[in-house]
Enzyme design. Structure first.
Site, PDB file in Angstrom:
ATOM      1  N   LYS A 161      -8.532  11.362  -5.635  1.00 57.08           N
ATOM      2  CA  LYS A 161      -7.676  10.261  -6.082  1.00 57.08           C
ATOM      3  C   LYS A 161      -6.905  10.788  -7.269  1.00 57.08           C
ATOM      4  O   LYS A 161      -7.247  11.196  -8.276  1.00 57.08           O
ATOM      5  CB  LYS A 161      -8.698   9.147  -6.809  1.00 57.08           C
ATOM      6  CG  LYS A 161      -9.652   8.488  -5.637  1.00 57.08           C
ATOM      7  CD  LYS A 161      -8.936   7.737  -4.647  1.00 57.08           C
ATOM      8  CE  LYS A 161      -9.720   6.947  -3.945  1.00 57.08           C
ATOM      9  NZ  LYS A 161      -9.070   6.076  -2.726  1.00 57.08           N
ATOM     10  N   ASP A 188      -5.009  11.149  -2.293  1.00 59.29           N
ATOM     11  CA  ASP A 188      -4.734   9.763  -2.296  1.00 59.29           C
ATOM     12  C   ASP A 188      -4.374   9.091  -3.382  1.00 59.29           C
ATOM     13  O   ASP A 188      -4.945   8.976  -4.612  1.00 59.29           O
ATOM     14  CB  ASP A 188      -5.882   8.864  -1.743  1.00 59.29           C
ATOM     15  CG  ASP A 188      -5.768   7.487  -1.540  1.00 59.29           C
ATOM     16  OD1 ASP A 188      -4.539   7.137  -1.616  1.00 59.29           O
ATOM     17  OD2 ASP A 188      -6.774   6.725  -1.275  1.00 59.29           O
ATOM     18  N   GLU A 216      -1.864  10.598   0.890  1.00 59.78           N
ATOM     19  CA  GLU A 216      -2.146   9.375   1.500  1.00 59.78           C
ATOM     20  C   GLU A 216      -1.565   8.474   0.463  1.00 59.78           C
ATOM     21  O   GLU A 216      -1.419   8.581  -0.839  1.00 59.78           O
ATOM     22  CB  GLU A 216      -3.514   9.063   1.575  1.00 59.78           C
ATOM     23  CG  GLU A 216      -4.059   7.834   1.865  1.00 59.78           C
ATOM     24  CD  GLU A 216      -5.189   7.628   2.087  1.00 59.78           C
ATOM     25  OE1 GLU A 216      -5.949   6.290   2.419  1.00 59.78           O
ATOM     26  OE2 GLU A 216      -6.139   8.401   1.793  1.00 59.78           O
ATOM     27  N   ASP A 241      -1.755   3.877   4.029  1.00 58.51           N
ATOM     28  CA  ASP A 241      -2.991   3.090   3.943  1.00 58.51           C
ATOM     29  C   ASP A 241      -2.745   1.725   3.742  1.00 58.51           C
ATOM     30  O   ASP A 241      -2.935   0.734   4.513  1.00 58.51           O
ATOM     31  CB  ASP A 241      -3.870   3.836   2.927  1.00 58.51           C
ATOM     32  CG  ASP A 241      -5.264   2.905   2.810  1.00 58.51           C
ATOM     33  OD1 ASP A 241      -5.488   2.060   3.542  1.00 58.51           O
ATOM     34  OD2 ASP A 241      -6.127   3.375   1.952  1.00 58.51           O
ATOM     35  N   LYS A 265      -8.469   1.104   8.272  1.00 62.75           N
ATOM     36  CA  LYS A 265      -9.773   0.410   7.823  1.00 62.75           C
ATOM     37  C   LYS A 265     -10.008  -0.705   8.393  1.00 62.75           C
ATOM     38  O   LYS A 265      -9.103  -1.465   8.853  1.00 62.75           O
ATOM     39  CB  LYS A 265      -9.410   0.367   6.411  1.00 62.75           C
ATOM     40  CG  LYS A 265      -9.200   1.680   5.638  1.00 62.75           C
ATOM     41  CD  LYS A 265      -9.134   1.413   4.141  1.00 62.75           C
ATOM     42  CE  LYS A 265      -8.992   2.551   3.332  1.00 62.75           C
ATOM     43  NZ  LYS A 265      -8.691   2.455   1.827  1.00 62.75           N
TER      44      LYS A 265
END
Length: 342
Positions: A161, A188, A216, A241, A265
């Site tokens: 992250k 991400d 991402e 995403d 997701k």
């Protein structure tokens, strides 16, 4: 007969093993909604919603009120006609995590009735997948120690992250690489960078000789032009995403040539849209990864069976139950870190 007798919502709370820090958000626990679909013959199917206000605009308190609505929608319907139920529950576009949980619970009940696992109902393409594990935002020392322990536990794909401090993020990637060489990396930003910051980030990482498998959601959810700018100026594949919630979002991303990867997701799209997205992305010759919100083993079970059934994904970011303190494992899959299998 596989007719639905009732649908019940149960609110469950889970604490994180350690605080989970992404761009501008720190989570200490999660509240998930267990969905139980009971048939007239007594068979039960289970799903789980993990709401996200940041991504979907969902609040648990509001979603619990959908129990009576869902009962009105599908009680009396036959789970053997599950695509009819999908069409009806597609109207829950303001509550996608509930849509996902209800749709999966219907499939789970159908699975129990006919004695066939959900992943086989969805195609049975695989029997084993590999999950990554996430390094959340923290100090440089915390990130490095997390990466070390992730490698020691046997994971070969690390999700990192970033998105709050560009220079610190660059240093963190370099330091994590030093203690985890041989692993693959998904980085991400969770919408945290401007397009120019994102390009600077990947340029610096590339010059350092570090390879990133997927970069991402580097920019804002609605900044499709920014995504496109990063994609065409990045040496690494770029994924959407937060920008890819529904099949209509994905259609636009494909049309705009904005990304290389779509992160599906189930909590964003439900089972029905996710199935459509798989076929759309494959037809466009792009790539897929599968992610999660904060699902327990009951919720990630949904994604495991979806991944095994479709066999569509290069990467599986399904580590949330490994991060939660769960009193009981409830997935219909087995775990041998880093693998989930049937």
């Amino acid at each position: 007969m596989g007719k639905i007798k009732s649908v019940k919502f149960i609110l469950n709370k889970f604490d994180y093993v350690k605080p989970f820090h992404i761009t501008n958000n720190v989570s200490y626990d999660t509240q998930n909604i267990e969905v139980v679909v009971e048939l007239e013959n007594g068979i039960k199917g289970y799903g789980e919603a993990s709401p996200s206000f940041r991504v979907n605009g969902e609040k648990v308190s509001a979603l619990m009120g959908f129990e009576s609505v869902v009962n009105e929608m599908i009680v009396g319907m036959d789970v053997r006609n599950y695509r009819q139920i999908f069409d009806i529950t597609d109207k829950l576009f303001g509550a996608p995590s509930i849509k996902a949980a209800v749709q999966y619970a219907v499939l789970d009940a159908f699975s129990e009735e006919i004695g066939t696992p959900v992943y086989q109902i969805l195609g049975g393409a695989k029997t084993k997948i590999e999950t990554d594990y996430t390094v959340s935002i923290g100090t440089l020392e915390e990130r490095v120690e997390d990466a070390k322990s992730i490698v020691e536990r046997g994971h070969r794909v690390i999700k990192i992250k970033v998105g709050e401090n560009l220079e610190e993020d660059i240093e963190a990637i370099k330091a994590i690489y030093e203690v985890s060489k041989g692993c693959k990396y998904i980085v991400d930003a969770n919408t945290g960078y401007t397009p120019k910051q994102a390009v600077k980030f990947v340029t610096e990482i590339y010059r350092s000789g570090i390879d990133i498998s997927v970069f991402e959601q580097p920019v804002g959810m609605h900044d499709i032009d920014g995504l496109k700018y990063v994609r065409w100026n990045s040496p690494f594949p770029v994924a959407a995403d937060e920008s890819a919630r529904t099949k209509y979002d994905v259609m636009r991303l494909i049309k705009e040539e904005a990304v290389d990867y779509i992160n599906i997701k189930l909590m964003k799209s439900g089972i029905s849209d996710a199935l459509a997205i798989v076929e759309m992305v494959k037809a466009a010759n792009l790539r897929l990864m599968l992610g999660c919100m904060a699902e327990s083993s009951l919720g990630v079970n949904q994604s495991v069976h979806f991944a095994l059934g479709t066999g569509a994904f290069d990467f599986h970011d399904l580590d949330s139950p490994l991060m939660l303190k769960e009193p009981q494992f409830r997935g219909k899959y087995k775990v041998d870190v880093p693998y989930y299998y049937i």
